[in-house]
Design an enzyme around this catalytic site. Structure first.
Site, PDB file in Angstrom:
ATOM      1  N   GLY A   1       0.802  -1.226   0.000  1.00  0.00           N
ATOM      2  CA  GLY A   1       0.000   0.000   0.000  1.00  0.00           C
ATOM      3  C   GLY A   1       0.827   1.263   0.000  1.00  0.00           C
ATOM      4  O   GLY A   1       2.015   1.250  -0.322  1.00  0.00           O
TER       5      GLY A   1
ATOM      6  N   HIS B   1       4.539   1.874  -7.784  1.00  0.00           N
ATOM      7  CA  HIS B   1       3.534   0.804  -7.842  1.00  0.00           C
ATOM      8  C   HIS B   1       2.712   0.915  -9.125  1.00  0.00           C
ATOM      9  O   HIS B   1       2.419  -0.088  -9.775  1.00  0.00           O
ATOM     10  CB  HIS B   1       2.577   0.909  -6.647  1.00  0.00           C
ATOM     11  CG  HIS B   1       3.227   0.787  -5.304  1.00  0.00           C
ATOM     12  ND1 HIS B   1       3.217   1.800  -4.383  1.00  0.00           N
ATOM     13  CD2 HIS B   1       3.899  -0.232  -4.726  1.00  0.00           C
ATOM     14  CE1 HIS B   1       3.850   1.421  -3.291  1.00  0.00           C
ATOM     15  NE2 HIS B   1       4.279   0.196  -3.468  1.00  0.00           N
TER      16      HIS B   1
END
Ligand code: AMP
Length: 277
Positions: free
Chosen positions: A31, A37
């Site tokens: 996260g 990402h």
């Protein structure tokens, strides 16, 4: 985009997708989604199938409780970013969904160990391989996407796939860097304004010396990086080494080698690596 929190639910969805012969692209994360990402997700878009991003702050890969407690948790913002970037499923399980029998790890991979981060973060890679194997077992992906930012992790996962004869294609994704030349990291969201200034100074030291190293390899440059960092108050440097990309053995040439560095800026650990060719 669907948010799934239960393994029973993801299994149901996956069995439906499997019956339709839909391929799964899996991007495991902890996260605090950033452009690094998202670059894995855009790489996944080049493959057929649906994209699943897992968000799970894996307790077993943290060797210090304070580090785990401090890890940024920005779930709502993450979901918002992922929904705009062609992610079809966010898999965000609770701890007991991933570890129903308790927080146990297995030491299964012995390659690429006893060097780099493994010397400084005892049990870290056992936690990583344990959770990645759990995710692979639940999700059965065709393609998985990992970043070169965590190069030792990438090598260990690659080895795990080979050793377990898994039919998974590992896609290695290049590091996405900030304007100062350092790879983006979730941990850096915790930087104070002072830390940011110091981080830029560290980046400049690394980049200046890196240019010299790329021009002509010399072990003295590695000492200079450490000394220059120390001179601006970086007192804890885990390693600053050149290693072969293939074997991760120490290297004294630039060809197929990278500079690997890890140090602390206050309590925040910085790791990065840079190609030397
Ligand atoms: P993390 O959430 O930090 O565990 O990272 C999840 C995945 O994203 C790992 O495969 C990382 O190597 C990758 N990753 C993290 N930062 C970057 C970056 N700056 N560039 C490319 N990949 C990254």
């Amino acid at each position: 985009m669907k948010i799934v929190k239960k393994t029973s639910e993801i299994k149901e969805i996956l069995s439906y997708l499997e019956s339709n012969k839909t391929k799964i692209n899996l991007i495991p994360t902890m996260g605090n989604i950033h452009d690094g990402h998202l670059s894995l997700l855009s790489e996944a878009n080049k493959f057929e199938g649906i994209n699943i991003v897992s968000i799970f702050i894996n307790p077993t890969q943290f060797n210090e409780i304070a580090d785990l407690e401090n890890y940024p948790n920005t779930f709502d913002n993450d979901v918002n970013l992922l929904s705009k970037n062609n992610c079809q499923i966010v898999f965000a399980p609770e701890i007991n969904e991933m570890y129903p029998g308790g927080l146990e790890t297995k030491k299964t991979i012995f390659e690429y160990r006893k060097i780099l981060c493994d010397n400084f973060r005892s049990g870290h890679f056992d936690g990583v391989t344990t959770i990645v194997k759990i995710l692979f077992d639940h999700i059965n992906p065709s393609n998985v996407f990992f970043g070169e930012k965590d190069f030792q992790q990438l090598k260990i996962i690659e080895h795990m796939i080979i050793e377990n004869n898994l039919k998974i294609n590992l896609v290695k994704c290049p590091s996405i860097r900030g304007t100062n030349g350092m790879s983006l990291s979730s941990r850096y969201s915790k930087f104070s304004e002072n830390d940011k200034t110091k981080f830029d100074q560290c980046a400049k030291i690394i980049n200046d010396n890196l240019s010299d190293l790329i021009e002509s390899f010399d072990f003295k440059i590695l000492d200079k990086i450490k000394n220059d960092l120390k001179s601006i108050g970086i007192s804890s440097i885990d390693y600053c080494e050149v290693r072969s990309e293939d074997s991760l053995d120490l290297s004294s040439i630039n060809k197929d080698s990278r500079l690997f560095i890890a140090f602390y800026l206050n309590a925040i650990r910085i790791i990065d690596n840079f190609t030397l060719y």
